[in-house]
Design a protein around this motif. Structure first.
Motif, PDB file in Angstrom:
ATOM      1  N   GLY A  43      41.716  48.898  12.267  1.00 42.43           N
ATOM      2  CA  GLY A  43      41.881  49.255  10.868  1.00 42.43           C
ATOM      3  C   GLY A  43      42.765  50.463  10.649  1.00 42.43           C
ATOM      4  N   GLY A  44      43.367  50.525   9.454  1.00 40.23           N
ATOM      5  CA  GLY A  44      44.277  51.613   9.125  1.00 40.23           C
ATOM      6  C   GLY A  44      43.591  52.765   8.417  1.00 40.23           C
ATOM      7  N   ALA A  51      35.171  49.236   0.141  1.00 39.48           N
ATOM      8  CA  ALA A  51      33.984  49.279   0.999  1.00 39.48           C
ATOM      9  C   ALA A  51      34.375  49.227   2.470  1.00 39.48           C
ATOM     10  CB  ALA A  51      33.046  48.127   0.650  1.00 39.48           C
ATOM     11  N   TYR A  52      35.274  48.316   2.821  1.00 39.91           N
ATOM     12  CA  TYR A  52      35.659  48.199   4.225  1.00 39.91           C
ATOM     13  C   TYR A  52      36.578  49.333   4.659  1.00 39.91           C
ATOM     14  CZ  TYR A  52      33.269  43.862   5.179  1.00 39.91           C
ATOM     15  OH  TYR A  52      32.286  42.926   5.403  1.00 39.91           O
ATOM     16  N   GLY A  53      37.329  49.889   3.727  1.00 37.45           N
ATOM     17  CA  GLY A  53      38.120  51.067   4.068  1.00 37.45           C
ATOM     18  C   GLY A  53      37.228  52.230   4.467  1.00 37.45           C
ATOM     19  N   PHE A  95      42.686  46.931   6.688  1.00 33.04           N
ATOM     20  CA  PHE A  95      41.399  47.407   7.190  1.00 33.04           C
ATOM     21  C   PHE A  95      40.743  46.417   8.150  1.00 33.04           C
ATOM     22  CE2 PHE A  95      41.388  49.826   3.012  1.00 33.04           C
ATOM     23  CZ  PHE A  95      41.806  51.013   3.612  1.00 33.04           C
ATOM     24  N   VAL A  96      41.449  45.365   8.489  1.00 34.65           N
ATOM     25  CA  VAL A  96      41.088  44.397   9.528  1.00 34.65           C
ATOM     26  C   VAL A  96      39.796  43.631   9.233  1.00 34.65           C
ATOM     27  CG1 VAL A  96      40.557  44.082  11.988  1.00 34.65           C
ATOM     28  CG2 VAL A  96      42.362  45.658  11.301  1.00 34.65           C
ATOM     29  N   ASN A 148      46.922  51.898   1.275  1.00 35.14           N
ATOM     30  CA  ASN A 148      46.125  50.833   1.889  1.00 35.14           C
ATOM     31  C   ASN A 148      45.065  50.277   0.947  1.00 35.14           C
ATOM     32  OD1 ASN A 148      47.410  50.650   4.350  1.00 35.14           O
ATOM     33  ND2 ASN A 148      46.098  52.159   5.349  1.00 35.14           N
ATOM     34  N   ILE A 149      44.653  51.089  -0.007  1.00 35.02           N
ATOM     35  CA  ILE A 149      43.640  50.627  -0.966  1.00 35.02           C
ATOM     36  C   ILE A 149      44.260  49.810  -2.089  1.00 35.02           C
ATOM     37  CG2 ILE A 149      41.949  51.369  -2.682  1.00 35.02           C
ATOM     38  CD1 ILE A 149      41.456  53.836  -0.909  1.00 35.02           C
ATOM     39  N   LEU A 150      45.397  50.271  -2.632  1.00 38.50           N
ATOM     40  CA  LEU A 150      45.960  49.659  -3.833  1.00 38.50           C
ATOM     41  C   LEU A 150      47.104  48.685  -3.569  1.00 38.50           C
ATOM     42  CD1 LEU A 150      46.024  52.794  -6.181  1.00 38.50           C
ATOM     43  CD2 LEU A 150      44.301  50.983  -6.076  1.00 38.50           C
ATOM     44  N   ILE A 151      47.986  49.024  -2.633  1.00 35.02           N
ATOM     45  CA  ILE A 151      49.214  48.247  -2.436  1.00 35.02           C
ATOM     46  C   ILE A 151      49.077  47.202  -1.339  1.00 35.02           C
ATOM     47  CG2 ILE A 151      51.686  48.356  -1.981  1.00 35.02           C
ATOM     48  CD1 ILE A 151      50.768  49.675  -4.600  1.00 35.02           C
TER      49      ILE A 151
END
Length: 376
Positions: A102-103, A86-88, A121-122, A109-112
């Motif tokens: 955020g990246g 959600a935040y990504g 994602f800060v 960035n989602i899984l690892i």
């Protein structure tokens, strides 16, 4: 049917701990819970959370450790990944509006990243704590279940002493600069192990003895211990478990500081429980710590955006800096530079998190009702 007995001391402890976390993330939030620098938030709040989790560990989990793991995956890891996604997506949208926090929204960035950093994602970076807490809980259960199945009767103090040694080892690794990438995951887990073990040890062994100590004597011991530490190190001892990069006083002191903070607030909660334990606002905070942990920075950001929007349309808040707002998550605008206005950030963080949790609860109820209707 017997109602589950609630220990309202821990409602207070959870509420205090989450207030410390949020206040610590917005420069104090216009309040002070650190007793004039004697017990600063850093090095205490997450230790307190972990201690509470250990206190509520039940040996019944050892009979079916697989079920325990599944429960923890469902209540901790899956929601964490839900917020990560959600935040990504939100950060990706904010990038289109000129924000630089955020990246990138990608598989790494989602899984690892949530497993070895948690800051990608800060806006949900406070959720980094979920993984080490989960791992400490699982390792504790698996180790105890192994000994139980072997028929080995291990004294509780052995488990506690072992956890302290493990914590010291993790802190030593951090001091030796082993605190990047997956090493950071390891040292975080090891750092929290003593506090979780203390929760179990306190409940099974210490509590019946500690509760007999008069509060005057109890507080005198805690403050005297902290004073001796101040006199020896001549500095304000505070630690950052997120990065484990400030264990300058050696591998033992971060554990001692956490233990002293736990001891202080455990007795305060015991004293406060008859008056505040059943207060709705205390229980509201205590029952929604996960949501507050994950969503607090969104609340901070919304306050900044509100200030900036008002500044754009009026002559108020003329010193508001949109460039800093969009690039620095740790920048907080204060009207007329009044520190106490940071209370707005703290209140907004809590309100937004509670609102999000309420919405999710309503959606879950609707989904359940729809499912039951379809089955009929």
């Amino acid at each position: 049917m017997n109602k589950k007995k609630i220990d309202y001391r821990f409602k207070i402890l959870y509420a205090v701990a989450i207030l410390m976390v949020v206040a610590g993330h917005c420069d104090g939030g216009g309040i002070s819970l650190d007793f004039a620098q004697w017990f600063p938030y850093e090095g205490i709040h997450l230790a307190l959370f972990t201690f509470c989790s250990g206190y509520f560990f039940k040996d019944a989990a050892l009979k079916r450790p697989g079920r325990y793991v599944c429960k923890k995956l469902r209540t901790l890891i899956l929601p964490m990944y839900g917020y990560t996604i959600a935040y990504g997506l939100l950060v990706r949208l904010l990038h289109r509006w000129g924000f630089q926090i955020g990246g990138k929204f990608n598989l790494h960035n989602i899984l690892i990243s949530p497993l070895n950093d948690g800051h990608q994602f800060v806006l949900n970076m406070a959720g980094w704590y979920i993984v080490p807490l989960f791992m400490v809980e699982i390792l504790n259960c698996m180790i105890r279940a192994f000994f139980k199945r072997k028929g080995w009767q291990i004294p509780e103090w052995i488990f506690f002493a072992g956890a302290v040694l493990i914590g010291m080892g993790g802190n030593f690794l951090a001091i030796m600069e082993y605190r990047t990438s997956w090493w950071l995951t390891v040292v975080r887990i090891l750092y929290f192990a003593p506090f979780y073990a203390m929760g179990i040890f306190y409940k099974k062994i210490l509590e019946k003895y500690v509760d007999r100590i008069p509060s005057v004597v109890y507080f005198a011991i805690v403050f005297a211990a902290k004073l001796m530490i101040f006199l020896h190190y001549k500095t304000r001892l505070a630690y950052t478990p997120a990065w484990c990069n400030d264990f300058n006083q050696g591998p033992v002191m971060p554990i001692i500081i956490g233990f002293l903070g736990i001891a202080l607030w455990m007795r305060i909660a015991t004293i406060m429980e008859p008056v505040f334990g059943r207060k709705k606002w205390i229980n509201l905070l205590a029952d929604n710590t996960f949501s507050i942990m994950e969503n607090q920075f969104l609340g901070f950001l919304l306050v900044k955006v509100a200030f900036g929007t008002i500044a754009n349309g009026t002559k108020l808040f003329l010193k508001f800096d949109w460039s800093r707002c969009k690039s620095d998550i740790w920048w907080y605008y204060m009207p007329k530079d009044v520190e106490q206005t940071k209370i707005l950030y703290l209140l907004a963080a809590i309100f937004v998190a509670l609102l999000i949790q309420w919405i999710l609860t309503q959606v879950k109820k609707m989904g359940k009702n729809i499912f039951l209707y379809v089955r009929q």
